[in-house]
Design a protein around this motif. Structure first.
Motif: not given
Length: 422
Positions: A369-375, A404-409, A387-402
């Motif tokens: 429904n939201l077309k959102r995924e967390t790894d 999302v921590n980004v793990i990058s290179l 957590f989301d896993i990205k090559l570069e740091p990003q700022k992501l919108r919260p999901v389920m009121g939580k």
């Protein structure tokens, strides 16, 4: 196997110093790629205590057992004649294994012994042998160490010995943190260690090759490939079907897959076949499967698409290059990692395995429904961490009121303290 043959496997019975010339001990002695596995310190020489060491082939289980025998003789000062090592690949059935152990241990049953049974899952119904030994009282003074490469058989053992003093321990290839403990990588910055890890992985033979030759040799990929298909053959799995499944897992790394998608572009017709083969790969410590988390039920949703990862980069090379008949696989892999999109999928696999080794259970999350995924979704008590896993740091919108921590290179090599410990 008679006692004379067993004696050849245990030369320390005649000369306790012979453990120093054992091939597994010699291969690691003084080597810059030797990993002093901390698991050893959790394996105690307690009478009546048993350990089940579960992990893939060629991951270092046999060496660990030989190191425990060396420790028993030299540090714990146990009688070398009362330390038994058996390679169970040599036994055709559980009765022969049972007879061999009984003939050796019965005269020593009132003394402390050390019994190491290596790759016991090669023996059909081996649980019956060990259960009989326990029930006969022959293991009451023994420290029992069992290793095996298939979690299905070892799980049965744990269930049948519920209530006994038996502990299960999983052994995986080295992770990025473990690299820091190797002499050959001493003082290298973690960013450099991560680059090497992506190319080499954590299997001992691959690391040895890199330290000695600057690359992983094709012979090593062949060794691990033979192990994969040899183990599958024991369970009457088709080599052709397994090759197609491995290809598809590699081609779909980092994406959601249904069983239908796993068998796309292959001659495989049945979803059940895909499910059975992936289950085998998971139980053989070759792949890791993440299920989608259902927030409403607060548990996994097995009917939804899954994400499948190889547990180590070396296995990615086998599935992506070696099995396609290519050669100079290491150079092919180095070139592959230069493609940004491909690098992202491999980086995601490495992080997933790193986190899974420290957290259980673990899921991914997706909302159609939201077309959102967390790894990654981890549960700690009643708390959920995303957590989301990205090559570069990003700022992501919260999901389920939580958040999302980004793990990058940039932050992964130092990603040691998880949010719930901050």
């Amino acid at each position: 196997m008679n006692l004379t043959s067993i004696k050849i496997l245990n030369p320390w019975w005649d000369d306790p110093s012979a453990i120093e010339t054992d091939e597994h001990i010699v291969q690691i002695k003084g080597k810059p790629y030797y990993f002093d596995n901390p698991i050893k310190r959790n394996l105690l020489f307690e009478q009546g205590r048993g350990y089940i060491l579960r992990g893939g082939r060629q991951v270092g289980k046999t060496t660990l057992l030989k190191e425990k025998i060396k420790e028993a003789i030299q540090t714990a000062r146990l009688d070398a004649k009362k330390c038994l090592f058996l390679s169970c690949e040599s036994f055709g059935n559980f009765e022969k294994l049972q007879d061999a152990i009984t003939n050796w241990i019965e005269p020593k049953k009132n003394h402390q012994t050390v019994v190491c049974l290596d790759e016991i899952t090669f023996v059909e119904d081996w649980q019956r042998c060990v259960l009989w030994l326990y029930n006969a009282g022959l293991l009451k003074n023994a420290s029992l160490f069992i290793s095996g490469s298939n979690a299905r058989d070892l799980k049965k053992m744990a269930e049948r010995f519920s209530g006994r003093n038996v502990k299960e321990i999983n052994i995986y290839p080295l992770n990025i943190d473990d690299y820091s403990g190797l002499e050959c990588f001493k003082n290298l910055p973690k960013e450099e260690l991560l680059k090497i890890y992506m190319k080499v992985g954590g299997f001992p033979h691959g690391i040895r090759d890199f330290c000695e030759f600057g690359q992983v040799l094709d012979d090593t990929y062949e060794t691990y490939s033979n192990w994969i298909f040899g183990d599958a053959h024991r369970f009457k799995l088709s080599r052709e079907v397994l090759v197609h499944i491995l290809f598809r897992i590699f081609d779909t790394l980092g994406t959601q897959v249904t069983w239908q998608r796993v068998i796309e572009k292959t001659p495989i017709k049945s979803h059940e076949t895909a499910s059975d083969y992936v289950e085998h790969l998971e139980l053989a410590f070759l792949c890791r499967v993440l299920n989608c988390y259902d927030p409403d039920k607060e548990m996994s949703s097995p009917r939804k698409a899954k994400k499948i990862y190889f547990i180590d980069p070396l296995l990615c090379v086998i599935a992506g290059c070696y099995l396609r008949g290519l050669r100079n696989c290491y150079q092919w892999w180095v070139n592959y990692l230069e493609k940004r999109e491909k690098l992202g999928n491999i980086f995601e696999s490495i992080v997933i395995n790193y986190l899974a080794g420290k957290n259980d259970p673990m899921y991914y999350w997706y909302s159609s429904n939201l077309k959102r995924e967390t790894d990654v979704l981890l549960k700690k008590g009643n708390e959920i961490f995303l957590f989301d896993i990205k090559l570069e740091p990003q700022k992501l919108r919260p999901v389920m009121g939580k958040n999302v921590n980004v793990i990058s290179l940039r932050n992964f090599p130092g990603f040691i303290t998880p949010p719930w410990q901050c």
